[in-house]
Design a protein around this motif. Structure first.
Motif, PDB file in Angstrom:
ATOM      1  N   UNK A 257       0.835  -1.201   0.000  1.00 48.12           N
ATOM      2  CA  UNK A 257       0.000   0.000   0.000  1.00 48.12           C
ATOM      3  C   UNK A 257       0.874   1.257   0.000  1.00 48.12           C
ATOM      4  N   UNK A 258       1.953   1.179   0.785  1.00 48.53           N
ATOM      5  CA  UNK A 258       2.810   2.355   0.966  1.00 48.53           C
ATOM      6  C   UNK A 258       3.528   2.755  -0.323  1.00 48.53           C
ATOM      7  N   UNK A 259       3.633   1.840  -1.262  1.00 46.15           N
ATOM      8  CA  UNK A 259       4.380   2.132  -2.483  1.00 46.15           C
ATOM      9  C   UNK A 259       3.498   2.328  -3.705  1.00 46.15           C
ATOM     10  N   UNK A 260       2.285   1.838  -3.634  1.00 48.01           N
ATOM     11  CA  UNK A 260       1.507   1.701  -4.866  1.00 48.01           C
ATOM     12  C   UNK A 260       1.197   3.037  -5.542  1.00 48.01           C
ATOM     13  N   UNK A 274      -7.301  10.570 -11.566  1.00 47.60           N
ATOM     14  CA  UNK A 274      -7.492   9.127 -11.405  1.00 47.60           C
ATOM     15  C   UNK A 274      -6.636   8.583 -10.268  1.00 47.60           C
ATOM     16  N   UNK A 275      -5.398   9.050 -10.219  1.00 47.80           N
ATOM     17  CA  UNK A 275      -4.486   8.541  -9.189  1.00 47.80           C
ATOM     18  C   UNK A 275      -4.901   9.025  -7.807  1.00 47.80           C
ATOM     19  N   UNK A 276      -5.323  10.286  -7.724  1.00 53.37           N
ATOM     20  CA  UNK A 276      -5.816  10.797  -6.439  1.00 53.37           C
ATOM     21  C   UNK A 276      -6.984   9.957  -5.939  1.00 53.37           C
ATOM     22  N   UNK A 277      -7.867   9.602  -6.874  1.00 49.05           N
ATOM     23  CA  UNK A 277      -9.035   8.796  -6.496  1.00 49.05           C
ATOM     24  C   UNK A 277      -8.586   7.430  -5.977  1.00 49.05           C
ATOM     25  N   UNK A 278      -7.575   6.859  -6.622  1.00 44.72           N
ATOM     26  CA  UNK A 278      -7.081   5.551  -6.182  1.00 44.72           C
ATOM     27  C   UNK A 278      -6.403   5.659  -4.823  1.00 44.72           C
ATOM     28  N   UNK A 279      -5.777   6.798  -4.571  1.00 48.57           N
ATOM     29  CA  UNK A 279      -5.126   7.001  -3.282  1.00 48.57           C
ATOM     30  C   UNK A 279      -6.176   7.006  -2.166  1.00 48.57           C
ATOM     31  N   UNK A 291      -5.948   0.042  -6.192  1.00 53.34           N
ATOM     32  CA  UNK A 291      -4.779   0.715  -6.760  1.00 53.34           C
ATOM     33  C   UNK A 291      -3.791  -0.301  -7.322  1.00 53.34           C
ATOM     34  N   UNK A 292      -3.557  -1.372  -6.581  1.00 50.93           N
ATOM     35  CA  UNK A 292      -2.631  -2.405  -7.061  1.00 50.93           C
ATOM     36  C   UNK A 292      -3.156  -3.034  -8.348  1.00 50.93           C
TER      37      UNK A 292
END
Length: 417
Positions: A257-260, A274-279, A291-292
């Motif tokens: 989780x910490x890296x994804x 999109x990435x913010x939403x996945x975060x 996210x993974x």
RNA sequence: GGGGGAAUAGCGAAGUGGCUAAACGCGACGGACUGUAACUCCGUUCCUUCGGGUUCGUAGGUUCGAAUCCUACUUCCCCCA
């Protein structure tokens, strides 16, 4: 987002030679830029992808990447990031590697607005005397010795051959500057010394107002401080023969989780939104591993194909649910490409003997215990009776027998006769 | 060159004549839980045709009986020179 700001947001920039200068250059024209790869192997691994992801982003933003295959430099050996002398490869091996890497590059970058060149084409033509007279005079040994890469090797030793590497790489930049209008060199953090050496050479040969820039990318580390891109099985290759698309997909799917999020920013072309939403999704519902999954899908599609993503997901679903019955022989071959496998005959055997002969367990005692504990599945069916019989011809056209020990340790038996 | 000490299972480490196939910890493996995670918990951890067989650096010896006592050898560590 504007390319430069986008790279910063993605954490793709470590050092820059002249931020303002580069920024205004990027605004005014299509800029040529390059990164190199030495043909030390016949495939890239995901570590190599790091600078190329940046080039790809520049390409998508309308600029023109050039990849230098280091046919010349690769025959010398880059001392960067190493603490011992490289073993020189045979020319046949180098040529073979060059061809394979070129094909991979074209797969990633296409043919539009993109060039692959080989530095042997120019480095190979320089005579020793020209090398010394034209280039050698412009390099100060004092400066060369001071570069981290060289300094760190003075204790243990470095050959003259590797010592000259930075001159060759500088000549590359100069040649590309002249021939391909390349004005930016991109590399890993350990390339800083080589890149600045090239810029210095361009300034000396072409005048101080020649516009040449350097950009390095941060060293990629996992959150626990260990090296990115390695698995127990070694490097994660882009070549499907070395690392199957299924394994490739699994590598990304299994990130912490910490890296994804860091990897999503770096290795995918998803937007900030999109990435913010996945975060947010990762924080709120980590167990879904949205996210993974997205990371695995995106990178696998970029490096392989959409079909590879779908196949990897089918194999994953089967292997992790244990329902391997529905897999095809082809999917099995892929899913198990780098899992332990063993040869067997179509002979019918007792489970315990079968397991020991297969190398799944070391002793019959252990095998009986595992069977009794319900840890053994043959072709997806749990076997708990130590007297059970295994018939290799029962499934998958009689070609394979899948043994699963515990939750997710698989062994593939290949029927030989 | 002289003196002292140590070698036990994958690793660390108990065990100084029978109750010891060998405590305990770690690791590894299996199970429960879980997110194909972490943590935690439970179990297993020399081989076996389940009768038994083979282990405590190596080889001999003492003894009804040895990881434990004796001898030689090998390796490692420490101290003195």
């Amino acid at each position: 987002m504007e390319i430069f700001a986008d790279l910063k947001w993605r954490g793709a920039i470590n050092q820059l030679t002249d931020e303002d200068g580069l920024q205004s250059l990027l605004n005014e024209k299509q800029v040529g830029m390059y990164a190199g790869i030495d043909p030390t192997a016949d495939s890239m691994h995901i570590g190599h992808l790091i600078p190329f992801m940046v080039l790809k982003r520049f390409q998508l933003a309308g600029h023109k990447p050039v990849i230098v295959i280091g046919g010349g430099t690769g025959s010398i050996g880059d001392p960067s990031g190493r603490n011992s002398e490289r073993v020189l490869q045979t020319m046949e091996q180098v040529m073979h590697n060059e061809a394979a890497l070129t094909a991979q590059m074209v797969h990633l970058f296409g043919t539009e607005n993109f060039r692959v060149v080989n530095n042997r084409d120019w480095l190979g033509k320089i005579s020793l005397l020209d090398f010394l007279r034209i280039y050698g005079k412009l390099f100060s040994v004092n400066t060369m010795l001071a570069k981290d890469v060289v300094a760190s090797r003075l204790e243990t030793g470095i050959s003259f051959t590797e010592f000259t590497y930075q001159i060759l790489q500088s000549v590359d930049f100069l040649e590309l500057f002249k021939q391909e209008d390349v004005q930016l060199q991109v590399g890993g953090a350990d390339q800083w010394g080589n890149i600045t050496a090239g810029i210095d050479l361009i300034h000396r040969m072409e005048g101080n107002d020649a516009k040449a820039y350097g950009l390095t990318i941060p060293l990629m580390l996992k959150s626990d401080g260990t090296k990115f891109g390695k698995t127990a099985g070694g490097a994660v290759w882009l070549d499907a023969e070395k690392t199957s698309p299924y394994e490739f997909y699994q590598f990304w799917f299994n990130q912490e989780d910490a890296d994804v999020i860091k990897y999503l920013k770096y290795f995918t072309f998803l937007s900030k939104e999109e990435i913010d939403a996945l975060e947010v999704a990762t924080q709120e519902n980590p167990r879904a591993r949205e996210a993974q999954r997205k990371l695995a899908q995106e990178v696998t599609r970029f490096v392989h194909s959409q079909a590879a993503v779908e196949e990897a997901e089918r194999i994953s679903a089967a292997l992790f649910s244990g329902d391997v019955q529905d897999l095809t022989a082809t999917e099995i071959a892929q899913g198990f490409a780098n899992m332990p496998s063993f040869a067997l005959t179509s002979e019918v055997k007792n489970v315990v003997d079968f397991i020991v002969d297969a190398g799944v367990d070391a002793s019959k005692r252990q095998a009986r215990e595992d069977v009794t504990n319900g840890a053994i599945r043959i072709n997806g069916t749990q076997v708990t009776d130590v007297e059970a019989i295994v018939d290799p011809s029962a499934m998958y056209d009689g070609k394979f027998v899948i043994v699963r020990r515990g939750k997710k340790k698989y062994f593939l038996g290949r029927v030989q006769d």
